[in-house]
Design a protein around this motif. Structure first.
Motif, short mmCIF file in Angstrom:
data_model
loop_
_atom_site.label_atom_id
_atom_site.label_comp_id
_atom_site.label_asym_id
_atom_site.label_seq_id
_atom_site.Cartn_x
_atom_site.Cartn_y
_atom_site.Cartn_z
N ALA A 4 0.84 -1.19 0.00
CA ALA A 4 0.00 0.00 0.00
C ALA A 4 0.88 1.25 0.00
CB ALA A 4 -0.90 0.00 1.23
N ILE A 5 0.47 2.26 -0.80
CA ILE A 5 1.22 3.51 -0.88
C ILE A 5 0.39 4.62 -0.25
CG2 ILE A 5 2.37 5.14 -2.40
CD1 ILE A 5 2.50 2.94 -4.51
N ILE A 6 0.98 5.31 0.69
CA ILE A 6 0.30 6.42 1.36
C ILE A 6 1.13 7.68 1.18
CG2 ILE A 6 -0.43 7.34 3.60
CD1 ILE A 6 -1.02 4.50 4.47
N SER A 7 0.45 8.75 0.79
CA SER A 7 1.10 10.05 0.64
C SER A 7 0.76 10.92 1.84
CB SER A 7 0.65 10.72 -0.66
OG SER A 7 1.20 12.02 -0.77
N LEU A 8 1.77 11.52 2.47
CA LEU A 8 1.51 12.41 3.60
C LEU A 8 2.34 13.67 3.47
CD1 LEU A 8 4.04 12.30 5.85
CD2 LEU A 8 3.15 10.00 6.15
N ILE A 9 1.88 14.72 4.09
CA ILE A 9 2.59 16.00 4.09
C ILE A 9 3.11 16.26 5.49
CG2 ILE A 9 2.38 18.49 3.75
CD1 ILE A 9 0.26 17.92 1.64
N VAL A 10 4.38 16.60 5.59
CA VAL A 10 5.01 16.86 6.88
C VAL A 10 4.44 18.16 7.47
CG1 VAL A 10 7.19 17.33 8.06
CG2 VAL A 10 7.11 15.69 6.16
N SER A 18 13.06 12.95 12.36
CA SER A 18 13.44 12.07 11.27
C SER A 18 12.19 11.54 10.58
CB SER A 18 14.27 10.89 11.78
OG SER A 18 13.47 10.02 12.56
N LEU A 19 12.31 11.25 9.29
CA LEU A 19 11.17 10.70 8.55
C LEU A 19 10.73 9.38 9.16
CD1 LEU A 19 12.24 11.48 4.87
CD2 LEU A 19 10.62 12.75 6.31
N GLY A 20 11.68 8.59 9.63
CA GLY A 20 11.34 7.32 10.28
C GLY A 20 10.49 7.52 11.51
N ALA A 21 10.82 8.53 12.31
CA ALA A 21 10.04 8.81 13.52
C ALA A 21 8.64 9.25 13.16
CB ALA A 21 10.75 9.88 14.35
N ILE A 22 8.50 10.03 12.10
CA ILE A 22 7.18 10.53 11.70
C ILE A 22 6.26 9.38 11.29
CG2 ILE A 22 5.95 11.87 9.94
CD1 ILE A 22 8.32 13.83 10.00
N VAL A 23 6.76 8.48 10.44
CA VAL A 23 5.89 7.38 9.99
C VAL A 23 5.63 6.40 11.12
CG1 VAL A 23 6.51 7.62 7.56
CG2 VAL A 23 7.82 6.08 9.01
N ALA A 24 6.58 6.25 12.04
CA ALA A 24 6.34 5.38 13.20
C ALA A 24 5.26 5.98 14.09
CB ALA A 24 7.63 5.18 13.98
N ASN A 25 5.28 7.31 14.26
CA ASN A 25 4.25 7.98 15.06
C ASN A 25 2.87 7.86 14.42
OD1 ASN A 25 6.12 8.78 16.97
ND2 ASN A 25 6.46 10.80 16.04
N ARG A 26 2.85 7.96 13.12
CA ARG A 26 1.55 7.96 12.42
C ARG A 26 0.99 6.56 12.20
NH1 ARG A 26 0.55 12.67 8.05
NH2 ARG A 26 1.93 14.31 8.85
N PHE A 27 1.86 5.58 11.94
CA PHE A 27 1.37 4.26 11.53
C PHE A 27 1.83 3.13 12.45
CE2 PHE A 27 2.01 6.78 7.58
CZ PHE A 27 0.68 6.95 7.26
N GLY A 28 2.48 3.48 13.55
CA GLY A 28 2.88 2.45 14.50
C GLY A 28 3.94 1.52 13.95
N GLU A 29 3.83 0.24 14.31
CA GLU A 29 4.84 -0.74 13.94
C GLU A 29 4.96 -0.89 12.43
OE1 GLU A 29 7.87 -3.55 14.25
OE2 GLU A 29 7.12 -2.01 15.61
N ARG A 30 3.84 -0.80 11.71
CA ARG A 30 3.91 -0.92 10.24
C ARG A 30 4.74 0.22 9.66
NH1 ARG A 30 -1.29 -0.97 7.28
NH2 ARG A 30 -0.21 -2.17 5.69
N GLY A 31 4.56 1.42 10.20
CA GLY A 31 5.35 2.55 9.73
C GLY A 31 6.82 2.40 10.08
N ARG A 32 7.10 1.91 11.27
CA ARG A 32 8.49 1.71 11.68
C ARG A 32 9.19 0.72 10.77
NH1 ARG A 32 12.03 -1.17 14.78
NH2 ARG A 32 10.61 -2.94 14.95
N GLN A 33 8.49 -0.38 10.46
CA GLN A 33 9.07 -1.38 9.57
C GLN A 33 9.27 -0.83 8.16
OE1 GLN A 33 10.13 -4.64 9.98
NE2 GLN A 33 10.05 -4.15 12.16
N ALA A 34 8.31 -0.05 7.68
CA ALA A 34 8.45 0.54 6.35
C ALA A 34 9.69 1.42 6.28
CB ALA A 34 7.21 1.36 6.00
N GLU A 57 6.74 19.31 3.02
CA GLU A 57 7.20 18.35 2.01
C GLU A 57 6.29 17.12 1.99
OE1 GLU A 57 11.79 18.85 0.86
OE2 GLU A 57 11.37 17.42 2.47
N THR A 58 6.19 16.52 0.82
CA THR A 58 5.39 15.30 0.64
C THR A 58 6.29 14.07 0.78
OG1 THR A 58 3.83 16.41 -0.83
CG2 THR A 58 3.89 14.01 -0.92
N LEU A 59 5.80 13.11 1.53
CA LEU A 59 6.51 11.84 1.73
C LEU A 59 5.61 10.70 1.27
CD1 LEU A 59 8.90 10.20 2.99
CD2 LEU A 59 7.60 10.23 5.14
N LEU A 60 6.14 9.82 0.44
CA LEU A 60 5.42 8.61 0.05
C LEU A 60 5.90 7.46 0.93
CD1 LEU A 60 5.31 8.60 -3.87
CD2 LEU A 60 3.50 9.20 -2.25
#
Length: 307
Positions: A4-10, A18-34, A57-60
């Protein structure tokens, strides 16, 4: 397997994280693994998890595929041949050869790099000399030294490598045949064949129709299933698969191109195509290497269904 592809704006409060911290905060373990597995993209390029974020900025984010990440089931026992320049692997079926947009750690190349690092205590410099589809098993050539890259590419690009594949397909192919067609992408982006007269034609996507040439030889007919040799004389994506479809004989398990996914009650989870034989000049010595690799057990399992 898809991701699945999700587009988000910082946002402003996330700036500097860090981008890793942002996706982990938003999506939990799935975001951390991504983030860990290389599923973060900006401006069309993969970015690392520790990249600092900038507001607006946009992050995919390419989240883990259904079923989670799967590493190629590779061991040192899959090595067929090795020297200072080459690594030849018996690739297992149903795994990716190289990186995917959502994963940099589960491919055959990535797992092979880890295995050699653990064995030798040094991180090897590995490069794929060619590709095999995810479902295809068998002989995969990898360079271990930069000096091997150019000779290997020249050998594959200039017809100095002989390859033969074993395939189990549906239908009744001719005893021996040769197909020469055009090859390119359809309007929807999928690979397809074109008439010979269209070779060289410029497609709407700007690419040209290329020549695809395959020799097919029937080894044995088992009712409505056939075991064939396929020798590609050009190296187009999905070439053998498409040429068998053109004969009305799609590969067993090749759901994408209309192949049956069950035979005599047996589930066929991937296309039954196996790179069984390969001959190429060694990139440094020039001596001819002849490599053979038996097919995986699923081939034997299908044939046992026919006695």
């Amino acid at each position: 397997m898809s991701s699945a592809i999700i587009s988000l704006i910082v946002t402003e409060p996330e700036a500097g994280l860090s981008l890793g911290a942002i996706v982990a905060n938003r999506f939990g373990e799935r975001g951390r693994q991504a983030a860990i597995r290389g599923g973060l993209w900006q401006h069309g390029r993969r970015v690392s998890a520790d990249t600092p974020a900038r507001a607006g900025e946009t992050l995919l984010v390419r989240l883990p595929p259904v079923g989670g990440y799967r590493d190629a089931p590779l061991t040192l026992n899959h090595i067929i041949y090795e020297d200072d320049d080459l690594l030849v692997i018996n690739k297992p079926p149903a795994c990716y050869t190289g990186d995917t947009p959502w994963d940099t750690q589960g491919s055959v190349l990535a797992v092979a790099r880890r295995l050699l690092t653990e064995r030798d205590g040094l991180v090897p410099t590995l490069h794929l000399a060619h590709q095999l589809d995810a479902g295809t098993s068998g002989i995969l050539v990898i360079s271990k030294h930069p000096r091997a890259n150019a000779p290997l590419q020249a050998a594959f690009n200039h017809g100095q490598v002989d390859k033969r594949y074993l395939a189990l397909c549906a239908g009744h192919p001719p005893t021996a045949t040769e197909l020469i067609t055009g090859h390119g992408r359809a309007a929807a982006g999928r690979w397809r064949l074109y008439e010979q007269a269209e070779i060289g034609k410029v497609l709407p996507n700007g690419q040209r129709v290329k020549r695809a040439h395959t020799q097919i030889e029937l080894r044995r007919q088992y009712g409505d299933v056939a075991l064939v040799w396929a020798k590609p004389l050009t190296g187009r994506t999905h070439q053998i698969r498409l040429h068998l479809v053109a004969l009305g004989c799609p590969l067993l398990g090749d759901e994408r191109y209309g192949g049956p996914t069950t035979v005599a009650g047996m589930l066929i989870p991937h296309p039954l195509l196996h790179a069984a034989e390969l001959a190429l000049p060694h990139p440094r010595s020039g001596r001819l290497l002849n490599i053979f690799c038996p097919p995986p057990s699923i081939f034997t399992g299908v044939l046992k269904c026919f006695g």
